[in-house]
Write a protein that holds these residues in place. Structure first.
Motif, PDB file in Angstrom:
ATOM      1  N   SER A 151       0.821  -1.209   0.000  1.00 33.38           N
ATOM      2  CA  SER A 151       0.000   0.000   0.000  1.00 33.38           C
ATOM      3  C   SER A 151       0.857   1.261   0.000  1.00 33.38           C
ATOM      4  O   SER A 151       0.524   2.231  -0.645  1.00 33.38           O
ATOM      5  N   LYS A 204      -4.623   2.039   6.878  1.00 32.88           N
ATOM      6  CA  LYS A 204      -5.280   0.764   7.165  1.00 32.88           C
ATOM      7  C   LYS A 204      -4.300  -0.197   7.845  1.00 32.88           C
ATOM      8  O   LYS A 204      -4.680  -0.968   8.708  1.00 32.88           O
ATOM      9  N   LYS A 209      -4.057  -7.368  -1.536  1.00 35.53           N
ATOM     10  CA  LYS A 209      -4.643  -7.541  -2.863  1.00 35.53           C
ATOM     11  C   LYS A 209      -5.152  -6.211  -3.403  1.00 35.53           C
ATOM     12  O   LYS A 209      -4.875  -5.844  -4.553  1.00 35.53           O
ATOM     13  N   GLN A 210      -5.887  -5.485  -2.545  1.00 41.07           N
ATOM     14  CA  GLN A 210      -6.428  -4.200  -2.994  1.00 41.07           C
ATOM     15  C   GLN A 210      -5.315  -3.236  -3.365  1.00 41.07           C
ATOM     16  O   GLN A 210      -5.346  -2.584  -4.419  1.00 41.07           O
ATOM     17  N   ALA A 211      -4.281  -3.166  -2.502  1.00 40.74           N
ATOM     18  CA  ALA A 211      -3.194  -2.221  -2.750  1.00 40.74           C
ATOM     19  C   ALA A 211      -2.420  -2.598  -4.005  1.00 40.74           C
ATOM     20  O   ALA A 211      -2.056  -1.731  -4.805  1.00 40.74           O
ATOM     21  N   LEU A 268      -6.454  -9.328   2.219  1.00 40.39           N
ATOM     22  CA  LEU A 268      -7.391  -8.452   1.506  1.00 40.39           C
ATOM     23  C   LEU A 268      -6.732  -7.114   1.198  1.00 40.39           C
ATOM     24  O   LEU A 268      -6.788  -6.613   0.059  1.00 40.39           O
ATOM     25  N   MET A 269      -6.057  -6.552   2.207  1.00 38.91           N
ATOM     26  CA  MET A 269      -5.434  -5.247   2.024  1.00 38.91           C
ATOM     27  C   MET A 269      -4.323  -5.315   0.986  1.00 38.91           C
ATOM     28  O   MET A 269      -4.200  -4.434   0.138  1.00 38.91           O
ATOM     29  N   GLU A 311      -3.505  -4.220  -6.595  1.00 38.28           N
ATOM     30  CA  GLU A 311      -4.314  -3.937  -7.784  1.00 38.28           C
ATOM     31  C   GLU A 311      -4.215  -2.470  -8.163  1.00 38.28           C
ATOM     32  O   GLU A 311      -4.147  -2.122  -9.340  1.00 38.28           O
ATOM     33  N   LYS A 312      -4.191  -1.626  -7.139  1.00 41.90           N
ATOM     34  CA  LYS A 312      -4.095  -0.195  -7.405  1.00 41.90           C
ATOM     35  C   LYS A 312      -2.716   0.154  -7.953  1.00 41.90           C
ATOM     36  O   LYS A 312      -2.545   1.037  -8.769  1.00 41.90           O
TER      37      LYS A 312
END
Lengths: 146, 108
Positions: free
Chosen positions: A96, B37, B91-93, B88-89, B95-96
């Motif tokens: 992230s 997050k 995967k989302q990150a 989950l986090m 993808e972005k």
């Protein structure tokens, strides 16, 4: 109570207070440290140590092999699961927000096969291949039209 | 041991419980405040470990062995929750992030 029992209970008490102290240190680290990766570091090490010490205190306090077995199982499980959880959280944080290049000048994960973004791209490519391979007739038809 | 608890041990247990409650309060503070997050997942994971330690201390406090089983079960469930949320986090990150990282690789 004789002397031995007093010493035994004193040992249990010191272990319990020590474990709670390390749990408090972990929580302090989670509140005070500057970014998510360092917070993860504090919570995983100090938290597992504190919890393990309290479980050792429980194992020493009660006589009998059943409590000992349960406490050892809990400690082993804790020592197995905490590093795995910390690793997963670390990967998620890395995906992230990549770490500051001043603090971490060498980033060998970036762009390598284990980079979360690279893995995601490969998974997408594989999924697209499979998707394209599934309806061969449709593919031929579109080729004919164009 | 169903026998009596020495004053030193009961004092130690009260002190340990107070320290553990302070740790709980600090962790909840980080869950509520956490800017990202990832901070929240870290704090929730620590909360699970602290809950296991609290149940173990409660077992000592009550001198009853049965609570120890709850501690083991809670450790298991907390670990699964953390892993699921972290995956989950990630995967989302990812993808972005994937398109930008792809462009970067093509350049260099």
């Amino acid at each position: 109570m004789n002397m031995a029992e007093h010493l035994h209970q004193a040992l249990v008490g010191l272990l319990a207070v020590g474990g709670a102290f390390f749990c408090l240190v972990a929580a302090l680290g989670v509140v005070r440290l500057p970014d998510a990766l360092t917070r993860m570091h504090a919570s995983s090490k100090a938290g597992a140590l504190g919890c393990g010490m309290v479980l050792v205190a429980v194992a020493l306090f009660f006589p009998g092999i059943d409590v000992l077995a349960r406490a050892i199982a809990a400690i082993l499980f804790l020592l197995l699961s905490t590093p795995v959880a910390a690793h997963m959280i670390g990967r998620a944080i890395y995906a992230s927000e990549p770490p500051d290049s001043v603090i971490a000048p060498y980033d060998e994960l970036r762009g390598s096969a284990d980079d979360p973004a690279v893995r995601m791209r490969q998974a997408h490519a594989k999924g697209a291949e499979k998707h394209a391979a599934q309806p061969p007739s449709a593919k031929i038809r579109t080729g004919d039209v164009t | 041991m169903s026998g009596e608890i020495s004053p030193f041990l009961s004092w130690c247990l009260v002190l340990a419980l107070i320290m553990l409650f302070m740790a709980f309060a600090l962790t909840v503070l980080r869950v509520l405040r956490g800017p990202t997050k990832g901070d929240r997942i870290v704090a929730i994971d620590l909360f699970g470990v602290l809950a296991v330690a609290f149940i173990a201390l409660f077992t000592l406090y009550q001198s009853r062995i049965v609570f120890l089983d709850a501690a083991i079960a809670l450790a298991l469930v907390a670990f699964f929750g953390t892993v699921a949320y972290a995956r989950l986090m990630e995967k989302q990150a990812a993808e972005k992030l994937a398109p930008t990282r792809e462009a970067e690789n093509e350049h260099g």
